[in-house]
Design a protein around this motif. Structure first.
Motif, PDB file in Angstrom:
ATOM      1  N   ARG A   1       7.110   7.770   2.944  1.00  0.00           N
ATOM      2  CA  ARG A   1       5.694   8.024   2.481  1.00  0.00           C
ATOM      3  C   ARG A   1       4.817   8.154   3.592  1.00  0.00           C
ATOM      4  N   TYR A   2       4.946   7.421   4.807  1.00  0.00           N
ATOM      5  CA  TYR A   2       4.090   7.644   5.872  1.00  0.00           C
ATOM      6  C   TYR A   2       4.398   8.967   6.494  1.00  0.00           C
ATOM      7  N   LYS A   3       5.602   9.475   6.658  1.00  0.00           N
ATOM      8  CA  LYS A   3       5.812  10.847   7.126  1.00  0.00           C
ATOM      9  C   LYS A   3       5.006  11.937   6.286  1.00  0.00           C
ATOM     10  N   MET A   4       5.009  11.649   4.693  1.00  0.00           N
ATOM     11  CA  MET A   4       4.233  12.508   3.839  1.00  0.00           C
ATOM     12  C   MET A   4       2.743  12.537   4.452  1.00  0.00           C
ATOM     13  N   ALA A   5       2.076  11.246   4.816  1.00  0.00           N
ATOM     14  CA  ALA A   5       0.756  11.303   5.231  1.00  0.00           C
ATOM     15  C   ALA A   5       0.317  11.917   6.529  1.00  0.00           C
ATOM     16  N   VAL A   6       1.589  11.707   7.322  1.00  0.00           N
ATOM     17  CA  VAL A   6       1.461  12.445   8.919  1.00  0.00           C
ATOM     18  C   VAL A   6       1.361  13.854   8.693  1.00  0.00           C
ATOM     19  N   GLU A   7       2.282  14.437   7.835  1.00  0.00           N
ATOM     20  CA  GLU A   7       2.530  15.873   7.831  1.00  0.00           C
ATOM     21  C   GLU A   7       1.173  16.580   7.111  1.00  0.00           C
TER      22      GLU A   7
ATOM     23  N   LYS B   1      11.755   2.754   2.397  1.00  0.00           N
ATOM     24  CA  LYS B   1      10.595   3.050   1.400  1.00  0.00           C
ATOM     25  C   LYS B   1       9.094   3.632   1.970  1.00  0.00           C
ATOM     26  N   VAL B   2       8.829   2.728   3.046  1.00  0.00           N
ATOM     27  CA  VAL B   2       7.697   2.970   3.727  1.00  0.00           C
ATOM     28  C   VAL B   2       7.630   4.312   4.500  1.00  0.00           C
ATOM     29  N   MET B   3       8.832   4.430   5.453  1.00  0.00           N
ATOM     30  CA  MET B   3       8.761   5.498   6.134  1.00  0.00           C
ATOM     31  C   MET B   3       8.694   6.760   5.602  1.00  0.00           C
TER      32      MET B   3
ATOM     33  N   PRO C   1       0.757  -1.301  -0.027  1.00  0.00           N
ATOM     34  CA  PRO C   1       0.064  -0.068  -0.056  1.00  0.00           C
ATOM     35  C   PRO C   1       0.798   1.082  -0.017  1.00  0.00           C
ATOM     36  N   PHE C   2       1.969   1.323   0.748  1.00  0.00           N
ATOM     37  CA  PHE C   2       2.734   2.543   0.908  1.00  0.00           C
ATOM     38  C   PHE C   2       3.708   2.626  -0.315  1.00  0.00           C
ATOM     39  N   LEU C   3       3.810   1.600  -0.957  1.00  0.00           N
ATOM     40  CA  LEU C   3       4.893   1.637  -2.102  1.00  0.00           C
ATOM     41  C   LEU C   3       3.907   1.744  -3.253  1.00  0.00           C
TER      42      LEU C   3
ATOM     43  N   PHE D   1       4.229  13.334  18.363  1.00  0.00           N
ATOM     44  CA  PHE D   1       5.251  12.407  18.426  1.00  0.00           C
ATOM     45  C   PHE D   1       6.042  12.340  17.056  1.00  0.00           C
ATOM     46  N   PRO D   2       7.103  11.702  16.903  1.00  0.00           N
ATOM     47  CA  PRO D   2       8.081  11.646  15.865  1.00  0.00           C
ATOM     48  C   PRO D   2       7.273  10.839  14.632  1.00  0.00           C
ATOM     49  N   ALA D   3       7.296  10.991  13.426  1.00  0.00           N
ATOM     50  CA  ALA D   3       6.648  10.321  12.599  1.00  0.00           C
ATOM     51  C   ALA D   3       6.813   8.669  12.714  1.00  0.00           C
ATOM     52  N   GLU D   4       8.275   8.508  13.001  1.00  0.00           N
ATOM     53  CA  GLU D   4       8.685   7.200  13.068  1.00  0.00           C
ATOM     54  C   GLU D   4       8.122   6.378  14.270  1.00  0.00           C
ATOM     55  N   THR D   5       7.746   7.168  15.564  1.00  0.00           N
ATOM     56  CA  THR D   5       6.934   6.592  16.523  1.00  0.00           C
ATOM     57  C   THR D   5       5.601   6.105  16.138  1.00  0.00           C
ATOM     58  N   MET D   6       4.979   7.108  15.207  1.00  0.00           N
ATOM     59  CA  MET D   6       3.617   7.131  14.964  1.00  0.00           C
ATOM     60  C   MET D   6       3.397   5.690  14.007  1.00  0.00           C
ATOM     61  N   LEU D   7       4.604   5.447  13.050  1.00  0.00           N
ATOM     62  CA  LEU D   7       4.515   4.377  12.328  1.00  0.00           C
ATOM     63  C   LEU D   7       4.754   3.057  13.045  1.00  0.00           C
ATOM     64  N   ARG D   8       5.741   3.098  13.959  1.00  0.00           N
ATOM     65  CA  ARG D   8       5.605   2.150  15.242  1.00  0.00           C
ATOM     66  C   ARG D   8       4.476   1.553  15.606  1.00  0.00           C
TER      67      ARG D   8
END
Length: 220
Positions: free
Chosen positions: A153-159, A149-151, A84-86, A170-177
């Motif tokens: 794109r997830y950051k883009m969604a978070v922002e 690859k995922v991180m 999905p995120f790719l 939270f940092p985007a990395e923490t949100m993804l975790r």
């Protein structure tokens, strides 16, 4: 071959984009079954060959070792799980479609999409979960896919959602975790740990969304 078994092989062929010979397809199918049932360490190429209906030497004409056969199955699954995120189409839907213009919309689409993948490929997921702790190749691929690859794109969604929603700082990395661990927990429990429990899947998906959303909510 049962329909579910066909689904595993179709998914794997789709992932690898490789054309397998009929004998090689039988080997891969048999390996998925045996690795899923017994684990890599307890599985033997002799048993895989018998189940595939081929000579054991045929396996080694296609794969140098039993581990090569395992890796050829597992590594593509990691990419498929992260699809999905790719996929540009998925990201475009996040940013363009009204029903995905909320964090809830993203989570709902993501969970339902991965729910169907895991439902149709339980043996493949079992193999991945069983073997990831023991093989550095699997660990490195998992890390590469999600970090490189995922991180981003997830950051883009978070922002994107920070502009319109009250998200925690939270940092985007923490949100993804937090997001991945919760979704994986739901899917593993549903299809591997307690597959025969009388789950109400629609409600469980909504509960999971609510749990993640509340956890990511910022202070008012």
């Amino acid at each position: 071959m049962e329909q579910q078994e066909k689904d595993w092989l179709i998914e794997l062929l789709d992932i690898t984009e490789k054309e397998l010979t009929p004998k090689q397809a039988k080997i891969v199918q048999a390996a998925i079954e045996v690795f899923s049932e017994k684990g890599f360490a307890a599985a033997s190429t002799n048993e895989i060959a018998k189940r595939a209906g081929v000579a054991e030497g045929t396996i080694f004409r296609h794969y140098k070792t039993k581990k090569d056969l395992l890796i050829s199955i597992v590594l593509p699954v990691i990419y498929k799980f992260a699809v999905p995120f790719l996929a540009e189409k998925f990201l475009n839907e996040i940013f363009q479609k009204e029903n995905l213009d909320t964090m809830d919309g993203l989570l709902r689409k993501l969970i339902k999409n991965r729910y169907e993948f895991v439902k149709n490929n339980v043996p493949l997921i079992k193999i991945l979960l069983q073997e990831i702790a023991y093989h550095s190749e699997i660990q490195e691929t998992f890390k590469q896919v999600f970090v490189e690859k995922v991180m981003p794109r997830y950051k883009m969604a978070v922002e994107h959602f920070r502009k319109t929603e009250n998200l925690a700082a939270f940092p985007a990395e923490t949100m993804l975790r937090l997001t991945i661990s919760t979704i994986l927990g739901f899917l593993v429990t549903r299809f591997i740990i307690l597959p025969d429990y009388t789950w109400d899947d629609e409600k469980e998906i909504e509960y999971t969304i609510q749990f993640i959303r509340n956890g990511l909510k910022g202070n008012d």
